[in-house]
Design a protein around this motif. Structure first.
Motif, mmCIF file in Angstrom:
data_model
loop_
_atom_site.group_PDB
_atom_site.id
_atom_site.type_symbol
_atom_site.label_atom_id
_atom_site.label_comp_id
_atom_site.label_asym_id
_atom_site.label_seq_id
_atom_site.Cartn_x
_atom_site.Cartn_y
_atom_site.Cartn_z
ATOM 1 N N LEU A 112 -32.644 2.175 11.905
ATOM 2 C CA LEU A 112 -33.033 2.691 10.570
ATOM 3 C C LEU A 112 -33.984 3.778 10.741
ATOM 4 C CD1 LEU A 112 -33.789 -1.020 9.341
ATOM 5 C CD2 LEU A 112 -32.347 0.767 8.356
ATOM 6 N N VAL A 113 -34.604 3.885 11.720
ATOM 7 C CA VAL A 113 -35.652 5.121 11.928
ATOM 8 C C VAL A 113 -34.651 6.170 12.287
ATOM 9 C CG1 VAL A 113 -37.321 5.829 13.603
ATOM 10 C CG2 VAL A 113 -37.541 3.467 12.694
ATOM 11 N N ARG A 115 -31.682 6.909 11.227
ATOM 12 C CA ARG A 115 -31.084 7.429 10.119
ATOM 13 C C ARG A 115 -31.991 8.471 9.255
ATOM 14 N NH1 ARG A 115 -29.568 2.857 6.189
ATOM 15 N NH2 ARG A 115 -31.742 3.592 5.489
ATOM 16 N N ASP A 116 -33.295 8.159 9.397
ATOM 17 C CA ASP A 116 -33.971 8.993 8.885
ATOM 18 C C ASP A 116 -34.465 10.223 9.541
ATOM 19 O OD1 ASP A 116 -34.395 7.087 6.819
ATOM 20 O OD2 ASP A 116 -36.061 6.414 7.348
ATOM 21 N N TRP A 123 -41.990 7.888 15.148
ATOM 22 C CA TRP A 123 -42.274 7.016 13.978
ATOM 23 C C TRP A 123 -43.592 6.419 14.324
ATOM 24 C CZ3 TRP A 123 -43.627 2.471 11.636
ATOM 25 C CH2 TRP A 123 -43.079 2.503 10.167
ATOM 26 N N ASP A 329 -31.671 -2.115 4.172
ATOM 27 C CA ASP A 329 -32.046 -0.722 3.805
ATOM 28 C C ASP A 329 -33.370 -0.860 2.976
ATOM 29 O OD1 ASP A 329 -29.981 0.150 5.322
ATOM 30 O OD2 ASP A 329 -28.653 0.462 3.671
ATOM 31 N N TRP A 332 -36.393 -1.661 4.542
ATOM 32 C CA TRP A 332 -36.793 -0.534 5.678
ATOM 33 C C TRP A 332 -37.708 0.609 4.354
ATOM 34 C CZ3 TRP A 332 -39.166 0.862 9.703
ATOM 35 C CH2 TRP A 332 -38.926 2.060 9.847
ATOM 36 N N GLU A 333 -37.098 0.452 3.317
ATOM 37 C CA GLU A 333 -37.862 1.604 2.472
ATOM 38 C C GLU A 333 -39.179 1.042 2.069
ATOM 39 O OE1 GLU A 333 -36.683 4.622 1.221
ATOM 40 O OE2 GLU A 333 -35.211 4.390 2.677
ATOM 41 N N LYS A 336 -41.499 1.670 5.025
ATOM 42 C CA LYS A 336 -42.075 2.897 5.075
ATOM 43 C C LYS A 336 -43.002 3.068 4.047
ATOM 44 C CE LYS A 336 -37.980 4.921 4.997
ATOM 45 N NZ LYS A 336 -37.206 5.673 4.902
ATOM 46 N N SER A 340 -46.859 4.269 4.619
ATOM 47 C CA SER A 340 -47.174 5.887 4.199
ATOM 48 C C SER A 340 -48.824 5.759 4.007
ATOM 49 C CB SER A 340 -46.577 6.257 3.160
ATOM 50 O OG SER A 340 -46.716 5.469 1.880
#
Lengths: 463, 296
Positions: A112-113, A115-116, A123, A329, A332-333, A336, A340
């Motif tokens: 997932l990391v 992919r970003d 990260w 997915d 994970w959003e 994140k 933030s």
């Protein structure tokens, strides 16, 4: 109106009501993916995370996070994961990461990391190093921090004044801690019963292994259990036993049996029965609630080894994605978003993600970068000290070992036997070392059996 | 089997099918599965891997298994006889024609309907070494002899006896069953014994006890099963699987629970569960053998 006409009207009315109710309820979330989030918190911690969840739900239109408070969360996540119906996001404890990862109960987050764009190291660089380590197991990233904490010495300034100690000067060395503790102790002149102690290692008894680490001892070297082979661990347990011997077993047991449950107004530190105590950043919330106005200070652990200052334990609650989660997915959003922040926040309404959470929970942020508002207007009076400790090179974390739950429990039993003088420190450590070494060997064998480890278990070292 | 018998059998099975399905799904299958898992390296989260008798062999070498077993047998060994004597004594007293009998029966039964967690919290306070009610009563009694009361749950030597004492709080259920048994003893036997000049003790020894022997047997077996499965009180009072202080209250089922759900060793915990099952079955069989001649 004929009976048939009335029935038709009635049917249409009921249908209309059902449709209206359905659409009215569904309208705000229409077309959005629902993410289930299980979290253990209640009270102020829960309120903080609910605010972040609300902010996430408002900030984007693809997902809706549904926050569900769950007690005994680690067990329920295990059962739900085994049953194939886990939540999308789970809020666990740091000590669960290694065990859950070894049991393939949580997803590694590298993909997932990646992919970003970027690596897990990049990260995790947002955190102070000790918090980044908490998210890793065997070098892989399995978690992200949700609520951090560091542990520090809390001291009661009023009691320091009462016995003629400088209230602004906490003990800086182990010898000073012992000396201050003796001076702060108070007994009933008639009966000799203890009325107050300066410090008592068992209050609280949550991290007895931490005393070993504080003395410089190592518990695990990455391959084998080292509890019984590192003499500094023995020194720590001797120090613990010394407190019972000095105060007298019967006296100290009777005195301690009068302590109230932690997190109530009867907490020993809050009602002045103990003058110094190791506690985390969260303790201020209890002070505000039960003893507002208590004059207390926060300082690093007194140095137990030459040259090691600003020693602390960094703890964290973590967010993970259980294996089998339907919307990894989306999870994970959310993770994140929680991690933030708005580095330029100048007022409360501009706080975002982690800073909003930590501000509401009154804890330190695990992020290296703090916004001006978070730094200057944080509600915790000693937050700067906790931030400094987070960055300390001597900040340690729970050892990264898959049998930590068992290791921790064995350490607690060892501590109990030592402090109650049921066993000598040597006996207690040797016994615990043997038990945990056997557990570790068995755990490795299990990993080999399940194809997760290629080599045979390493032989355990005798103390 | 005649067609009528077959129809009758099918009807019977049809009516009991719900129970059969429920029993098979929620009792028989889990039991058989746990028997299989007891021979596996199994964490619940990964596929079981067959490991033969390894779990059972490890049990024999596991100090905590033996410690938890010793603690549990100690508890059962004291709690069952004391509970039996207390419940039977109360039943005998409450079987007498005394004023306010119904009130006292209710009073002594009430504690047994208090949830175990709630009563455990209450006992935590009652047994507090410094501020507890029990020590507040004991201290002035012991003081003239230069003695101080124990700190109960904070002292490894007194923690288990304290839990035994606490278990007597819930004898109300057994008491009611004894009471029912006592009321079934034929009056004429007592009258005949009285005419023959038998006193209270001979009447109890030769009439009451033999007549209610099946009730005693039932209560002893149930008490034994419950005592060997002690969990909630220990979990609340001894801080879960810690068995504080110094593992003096580490009982069998909390250890089994922590092994299964904290350490994720479900295979090992299954082996422990089957050993406990065998132990309870063995002790129940032994009790049956010992009481066989007394049962009518």
């Amino acid at each position: 109106m004929s009976p048939f006409g009335r029935a038709r009207v009635l049917r249409r009315g009921v249908l209309g009501a059902v449709l209206a109710t359905t659409f009215l309820r569904a309208a705000p979330d229409a077309g959005r993916i629902h993410l289930s989030y299980w979290e253990k918190w209640a009270g102020i911690d829960s309120a903080g995370m609910r605010a972040v969840v609300a902010a996430f739900n408002e900030a984007q239109s693809r997902y809706v996070v549904e926050y569900l408070p769950v007690s005994q969360i680690e067990r329920k996540v295990v059962v739900a994961t085994a049953g194939g119906d886990p939540p999308d996001i789970a809020g666990l404890w740091a000590q669960n990461v290694a065990s859950f990862a070894d049991n393939e109960a949580i997803l590694p987050l590298e993909d997932l990391v990646r992919r970003d764009g970027g690596t897990t190291d990049q990260w995790l660089a947002r955190y102070y190093p000790v918090y980044a380590d908490i998210c890793r197991h065997q070098g892989r990233m399995f978690a992200a921090v949700s609520t951090p904490a560091t542990i520090a010495l809390h001291w009661n300034k009023a009691l320091f004044r009462e016995v003629g100690l400088d209230p602004e000067r906490p003990p800086r060395t182990l010898a000073e801690l012992d000396e201050f503790s003796r001076r702060l102790a108070k007994r009933d002149p008639a009966t000799g019963a203890i009325l107050r102690l300066g410090f008592l290692p068992q209050e609280p008894d949550w991290w007895p292994w931490l005393y070993c680490a504080w003395f410089g001892g190592q518990l695990f070297d990455g391959r084998a259990v080292t509890l019984g082979t590192d003499p500094r661990n023995l020194a720590a347990m001797r120090w613990v036993a010394g407190y019972t011997r000095d105060a007298g077993l019967a006296s100290v047991t009777t005195f301690a049996s009068g302590f109230g449950k932690y997190g109530t107004p009867q907490t020993a530190f809050l009602n002045g029965k103990i003058a110094m105590m190791f506690q985390g950043v969260w303790f201020n919330n209890f002070i505000q609630k039960f003893r507002p106005g208590l004059d207390y200070g926060v300082a690093p652990f007194p140095a137990a080894q030459a040259g090691v200052e600003d020693f602390t334990l960094a703890e964290a609650d973590v967010l993970v994605i259980p294996r089998g989660a339907r919307h990894a997915d989306g999870a994970w959003e959310f993770i994140k978003f929680v991690n933030s922040h708005n580095a330029h926040a100048q007022n409360r309404s501009e706080l975002q993600g982690m800073e909003l959470l930590c501000f509401l929970q009154q804890k330190n942020s695990p992020l290296r970068d703090w916004s001006p508002f978070f730094t200057q207007h944080h509600p915790h009076p000693h937050i700067a000290e906790f931030r400094r400790l987070s960055a300390s090179p001597h900040a340690i974390r729970i050892p990264d070992v898959g049998v930590w739950q068992e290791y921790d429990r064995e350490c607690k039993a060892m501590f109990e036997r030592v402090r109650l003088l049921v066993a000598t420190p040597e006996e207690a450590i040797a016994y615990t070392h043997a038990r945990v070494s056997a557990s570790w060997a068995r755990h490795q064998l299990s990993l080999v059996r399940h194809g997760q480890l290629a080599e045979a278990p390493s032989p355990t070292r005798a103390p | 089997m005649t067609p009528r018998d077959r129809r009758s059998l099918l009807s019977g099975l049809g009516f009991t099918s719900l129970w059969i399905v429920g029993f098979g799904t929620f009792v028989a299958y889990p039991m058989l599965a746990s028997l299989f898992y007891s021979f596996c390296d199994y964490s619940i989260l990964k596929s079981p891997v067959w490991c033969g008798f390894e779990n059972y062999q490890t049990l024999v070498r596991d100090d905590l298994f033996w410690k938890s077993l010793r603690n549990t047998l100690f508890f059962a060994g004291l709690a069952v006889p004391l509970g039996t004597i207390t419940a039977l004594s109360l039943a005998l007293l409450l079987n007498c024609e005394v004023r306010g009998r119904a009130f006292f029966r209710t009073l002594f039964y009430l504690p047994s309907i208090v949830p175990v967690v709630a009563s455990s919290m209450l006992w935590l306070w009652m047994l507090n070494g410094k501020f507890g009610l029990i020590n507040a009563l004991l201290a002035p009694v012991l003081a003239p002899f230069g003695l101080t009361p124990p700190v109960w749950l904070a002292d490894p030597a007194w923690a288990k006896p304290a839990l035994v004492m606490m278990s007597l709080w819930g004898v109300g259920n057994a008491m009611v069953i004894y009471l029912a048994g006592l009321q079934n003893v034929p009056r004429e036997l007592y009258e005949a014994a009285a005419i023959d000049g038998a006193g209270a003790w001979p009447r109890f020894r030769h009439i009451t006890l033999p007549t209610i022997a099946p009730v005693i047997y039932f209560n002893v077996i149930m008490g034994l099963i419950n005592a060997l499965q002690i969990f909630t009180q220990a979990f609340v009072i001894a801080e879960g699987a810690e068995g504080n202080p110094a593992r003096s209250t580490l009982f069998y089922t909390p250890y089994l629970f922590s092994t299964a759900f904290y350490d994720l060793r479900m295979g090992y915990a299954s082996a422990m569960a089957w050993v406990l099952f065998a132990l309870i079955a063995g002790l129940a069989w032994l009790a049956t053998r010992l009481m066989r001649d007394s049962l009518h």
